[in-house]
Design an enzyme around this catalytic site. Structure first.
Site, PDB file in Angstrom:
ATOM      1  CD  GLN A 157      -2.691   1.282   0.172  1.00 49.76           C
ATOM      2  OE1 GLN A 157      -3.060   0.293  -0.452  1.00 49.76           O
ATOM      3  NE2 GLN A 157      -3.037   2.493  -0.192  1.00 49.76           N
ATOM      4  CG  HIS A 160      -0.200   2.560  -4.666  1.00 47.25           C
ATOM      5  ND1 HIS A 160      -0.366   2.640  -6.018  1.00 47.25           N
ATOM      6  CD2 HIS A 160      -0.810   1.410  -4.293  1.00 47.25           C
ATOM      7  CE1 HIS A 160      -1.034   1.592  -6.443  1.00 47.25           C
ATOM      8  NE2 HIS A 160      -1.321   0.829  -5.428  1.00 47.25           N
ATOM      9  CD  GLU A 212      -8.431   2.420  -3.042  1.00 45.83           C
ATOM     10  OE1 GLU A 212      -7.495   2.930  -2.362  1.00 45.83           O
ATOM     11  OE2 GLU A 212      -8.382   2.301  -4.274  1.00 45.83           O
ATOM     12  CG  HIS A 213      -7.758  -1.536  -0.916  1.00 47.63           C
ATOM     13  ND1 HIS A 213      -6.787  -0.587  -1.122  1.00 47.63           N
ATOM     14  CD2 HIS A 213      -8.269  -1.814  -2.132  1.00 47.63           C
ATOM     15  CE1 HIS A 213      -6.695  -0.315  -2.411  1.00 47.63           C
ATOM     16  NE2 HIS A 213      -7.589  -1.029  -3.057  1.00 47.63           N
ATOM     17  CG  ASP A 256      -3.978  -3.218  -6.228  1.00 49.18           C
ATOM     18  OD1 ASP A 256      -5.100  -2.735  -5.983  1.00 49.18           O
ATOM     19  OD2 ASP A 256      -2.933  -2.823  -5.684  1.00 49.18           O
ATOM     20  CG  HIS A 298     -51.191  15.881 -12.115  1.00 42.88           C
ATOM     21  ND1 HIS A 298     -50.870  17.115 -12.629  1.00 42.88           N
ATOM     22  CD2 HIS A 298     -50.027  15.163 -12.096  1.00 42.88           C
ATOM     23  CE1 HIS A 298     -49.569  17.138 -12.901  1.00 42.88           C
ATOM     24  NE2 HIS A 298     -49.038  15.972 -12.585  1.00 42.88           N
TER      25      HIS A 298
END
Lengths: 448, 448
Positions: A271, A274, A339-340, A373, A432
Site C-alpha cells: 500500500q 504507491h 478503499e481496501h 489490484d 392530474h
C-alpha cells in the site's frame, strides 16, 4: 508512524473530519500554476478555466493545454491514436505479461458478468425495472511517469460488459511526445476500447464531457486521476455521470492473534509504496502481533526499491492501532471507511458481515490487496477518502441506468384512480386529477 | 405549440444540445439576487457564497439566509420541527386524503422492497458483492406555494426501505413563518422520517451536506428543488452523494392510430399544468390522431384551473410530431430521453423493450403518468433534462453501496499469484509483487 492504544484514541486518529483530500494542493503545485498561468490561481480556478475553454473552443483548447501543461505537442490529426497502434502495442508486449493481462481481463469480465442486474416485471402488479446501458463511456487512465494499464482493464471492461456502445479512453502522451504508454495501449486493445485519444488532465475530462470536433461527448467520465482530473470530474457532474472522486489509495488491515505479521507488513508496504500520500492503517487485537508488525515493517522496508515513497507514506499516514476486540476493530474500520479493508483474522467471512463502509473487503491470507489490484476480478477502482460511506466500487452498475416500468392493468388502475385524484387535488393539480378521473368515468360509460 | 412532420424535423426539434436547464436563471431571478445581495451575482456565485457561509458558520448562517432569502424568521430552538408536530399533522388531515397517502406509501414501500438487490458470494470463486445502506440520508422537499407531500413519500420511503438509519427532511416554512406545510409533515410521519428541519434553498442543502450544530451531516442529499437547491447539490457532489440534478418536468407520449386522443390530451395537459417550463411532447404515427389531439388540447385547456400555466408550457415547450412508424417514434423518444415516456400504443410491452433512455415508461391507457406521480409505486423522482441518458429514477439503489468481496482460496491464489506479480512488476510496483511472491514462497516452504 503513529502507534495508538485503545478504541477512543483510535477513533480520534482515524476520524477524517470533512477534509477533502482531492481538493487541496501542495505548495509545489500552486507554484507551478502561478508560473504557467502568471497568476496565483487555485486548482479549482484553473480547472474552471480549462473547462470553459474546452467547452467553447473544442480541439484547439485541448491541444493548447496539452502543450502548455503537459509540454507535449499533439496536432488534431494525431489526437486520436489509430486503432492499428493498439494491436501493434499488444503484439509487442512480452508474452508472459500478455498472458498475465489476458488472465486478469478474463477474470474481470467474468466477475462483472456475474454482477449484471436483470430487468424484471412482476406480472401480478405490472411494475418492474428495465436496465439499459449508457451509450458512451469515457475512461481516464493516467499516463506519463506512473502509467497503470491495469486500471484500463478495471474501468473499460465493466463498461463493455454493461453493454456500453462506445468506450473512449483518454490517456496522456509521455513527456517526449512519443504517444501514450504502450502497455496502456495494449490493455486498451485487450479491454476492447473503441477509441483512444492522447490527452490528459482536466482538458481530457472536459473534452469527453462536452465533446469537441474530434472527441465524442460521453455519458459518463470515469477512472482515477490527479487533483486536476478529479476537480474536473466534480465540476462536470450533472452534465454527465461521474463514477466517483478518487484521492490517494488506502488499505486498512484488521488482524487478530492468528495473523502472520510478515504478511501484514508486506500488505501494508504494498500500500505504502504507491504514493507518499497513501494510507497504510493497521488495527489489531493482539499486542504481540502489533509489535511484530512494527518490526517487520522496518525490516521489509529496507528491501523495497520504492522505500523512500513507502517510508514517507508510513511516516505521514501510517497508523497502528491496538484495540480490545474485533468489534472495536470493525467499528474503527467502518468509521474510517477505507478503499481496501483486509481481514487477516481466523473467521473473515463472519467478520465481513459487520463491514459497512469499504470499497472492497479482502478475506484472509490468500486474498491480499495485490490480488484485488490485478487479478481477482472485482475492479480495483474503489472509493477512497471516506467516500465508501456513500459510494461503491466501479462496476457494471455505474454504466447502467434503470427505467421504472409502470404497466397497471385496468382493474388496478380503477382501484387506485380515486386515491390518485384525491392526492393530486390536495396538491392543487387539477389537471392530474382530471387525467385520472376521465379514465374512471369512461369505464362507467361517461364522457368528459 | 410546434407541430412537426417527419423524423428529421422531429430530431431537430427534440435535440436538447448541451443546454443545462438547471443552470440558467430568468431575468426576474437575477434582479431579485441583485436586490438581496447588492451585487449582480450569478446563481452559481450566490450558491457558492451560501455553501461557504454554512460550512464555516453553521446554524447562524442557515438562519440568516432563511430570514434574508425566504423572509421567514426561525430561531435555533425551532429549526428542528418537534416529532409530535408530525403526528399532529397526520391526525389533522382529512381521512380520505390520509387513506390516499397511506395507500400510496404502502405501494411505494412494496415496490422498493422488490427492487432491493441481494448480497451474494459465489462459493466457487470466492467473489461477491455485499450491499450496505448509507447511515444518513437528507431529503429535500420544496415548500411554500407549491408543496408536494407526495415527493416526501417518493424519496424518504426508498431510503427507509434501503435500511438508512436516519432520514432527515429539510423543507421550508411558509412565508408567514407558520412552519412547514402540514400535509408535508403528515407525509413525513407516514414515511417514517426521523428528523425534520424547517429550512429551504441552498442553505438547507449545505446544512445537510456539511452538518451544523443542529443539523446532522448526511451521506446523500436527494430530492427535487429550485435552481438554487439544484446548484447546491451540484456543488456538494463528492462531499456527499447526490441522487441527481432535476429541472422542469417532462412527459413524452408516443401514440399509434389506436390511441384515444382525449386521454392523450389529458395526459399532456396534466404535464403542462405543473410549470410554465414543463415540457409536453407528443409523437404519433397517425395524422388523424395528431389532429384530434391538437383539437382536444385546445378544448380541455379551457376546463383547467391552471390553464394559464398549462398554456404557457404548451406554447413554450409543447411539440407534436408526426412520424412514419413506431421505430422512428422510439428513436426520437430515446434522443429526447424524457423523465416520463408514455406508450399509448397497441402493444406497449413490445415497444418498451426498445426504450433506452427514460426515467419511467408508462404502458397503455391504464398507466397514465398521474398514476406514477401518486400511487403506482415507483418513485416519481425521475431524471429530467435529458439526464435519463445516464441517470436512474430514485430508488433503493441510490441509498445503497456495494462492497466487492474478495475471498480467494489458497489454490486459486497460487494459480494466479505469478500473474499478479508479473503485472505489478510491469507497473513498477515491486512491493505489490513481493506481497504476492511471499505467499507463493511460503507454500513451497520458503521464507522471506
Amino acid at each position: 508512524m503513529q502507534v495508538i492504544k485503545g478504541f477512543e484514541a483510535g477513533k480520534e486518529a482515524l476520524d477524517r473530519g470533512s477534509l477533502r483530500v482531492w481538493d487541496s494542493a501542495s505548495p509545489q503545485v500552486l507554484d507551478r500554476i502561478e508560473k504557467l498561468f502568471n497568476e496565483r490561481l487555485t486548482p479549482r480556478e484553473v480547472v474552471s478555466r480549462i473547462l470553459d475553454s474546452v467547452r467553447w473552443r473544442g480541439d484547439s483548447a485541448v491541444l493548447g493545454y496539452t502543450s502548455m501543461l503537459d509540454g507535449v505537442d499533439v496536432d488534431v490529426e494525431s489526437l486520436e491514436v489509430p486503432k492499428a497502434a493498439l494491436k501493434q502495442a499488444y503484439d509487442a508486449i512480452p508474452a508472459d505479461l500478455r498472458k498475465a493481462m489476458e488472465t486478469a481481463a478474463a477474470r474481470v469480465r467474468s466477475f462483472q458478468q456475474a454482477c449484471m442486474p436483470k430487468s424484471w416485471i412482476d406480472e401480478a402488479t405490472g411494475l418492474g425495472e428495465q436496465f439499459t446501458p449508457m451509450a458512451r463511456a469515457g475512461v481516464y487512465a493516467p499516463g506519463g511517469l506512473a502509467a497503470y494499464p491495469s486500471t484500463v482493464l478495471m474501468t473499460a471492461i465493466p463498461a463493455k460488459v454493461a453493454g456500453v456502445d462506445e468506450v473512449t479512453l483518454a490517456t496522456p502522451s509521455g513527456r517526449d511526445s512519443s504517444g501514450p504508454n504502450p502497455t496502456v495501449l495494449a490493455a486498451a486493445y485487450i479491454a476492447g476500447v473503441d477509441r483512444v485519444f492522447q490527452m490528459g488532465g482536466a482538458q481530457a475530462i472536459a473534452a469527453m464531457a462536452y465533446g469537441t470536433e474530434s472527441v465524442p461527448k460521453v455519458d459518463i467520465v470515469c477512472g482515477p486521476g490527479n487533483i486536476f482530473v478529479t476537480l474536473a470530474k466534480q465540476m462536470v457532474y450533472g452534465e454527465v455521470a461521474v463514477d466517483g472522486l478518487y484521492g490517494p489509495t488506502e488499505t486498512l488491515v484488521i488482524a487478530d492473534g492468528s495473523a502472520d505479521p510478515v504478511l501484514c507488513a508486506a500488505d501494508l508496504l504494498a500500500q505504502a509504496e504507491h504514493d507518499a500520500l497513501a494510507s497504510p492503517v493497521f488495527i489489531t487485537t493482539s499486542e504481540t502481533v502489533l509489535a511484530q508488525v512494527a518490526a517487520e515493517l522496518a525490516r521489509q522496508l529496507e528491501m523495497l526499491p520504492k522505500r523512500n515513497i513507502a517510508a514517507a507514506a508510513l511516516e505521514g499516514q501510517g497508523v497502528l492501532v491496538l484495540v480490545d476486540d474485533l468489534d472495536e476493530a470493525i467499528a474503527l474500520g467502518n468509521l474510517y471507511s477505507p478503499e481496501h479493508m483486509c481481514l487477516l483474522v481466523e473467521e473473515p467471512r463472519k467478520l465481513m458481515t459487520k463491514v459497512r463502509n469499504a470499497g472492497g473487503v479482502f478475506l484472509g491470507e490468500s486474498s491480499p490487496e495485490v490480488a484485488g489490484d490485478y487479478i481477482a476480478g472485482p475492479s480495483h477502482v474503489m472509493p477512497t477518502g471516506g467516500t465508501a460511506r456513500f459510494n461503491s466500487s466501479l462496476g457494471v452498475h455505474q454504466f447502467l441506468k434503470v427505467t421504472s416500468v409502470i404497466g397497471l392493468d385496468s382493474e388496478t388502475f380503477h382501484a387506485l384512480g380515486e386515491d390518485a385524484a384525491r392526492f393530486a387535488e390536495a396538491e392543487g393539480l387539477n389537471g392530474h386529477a382530471r387525467a385520472a378521473q376521465i379514465r374512471l368515468e369512461r369505464s362507467k360509460g361517461g364522457g368528459l
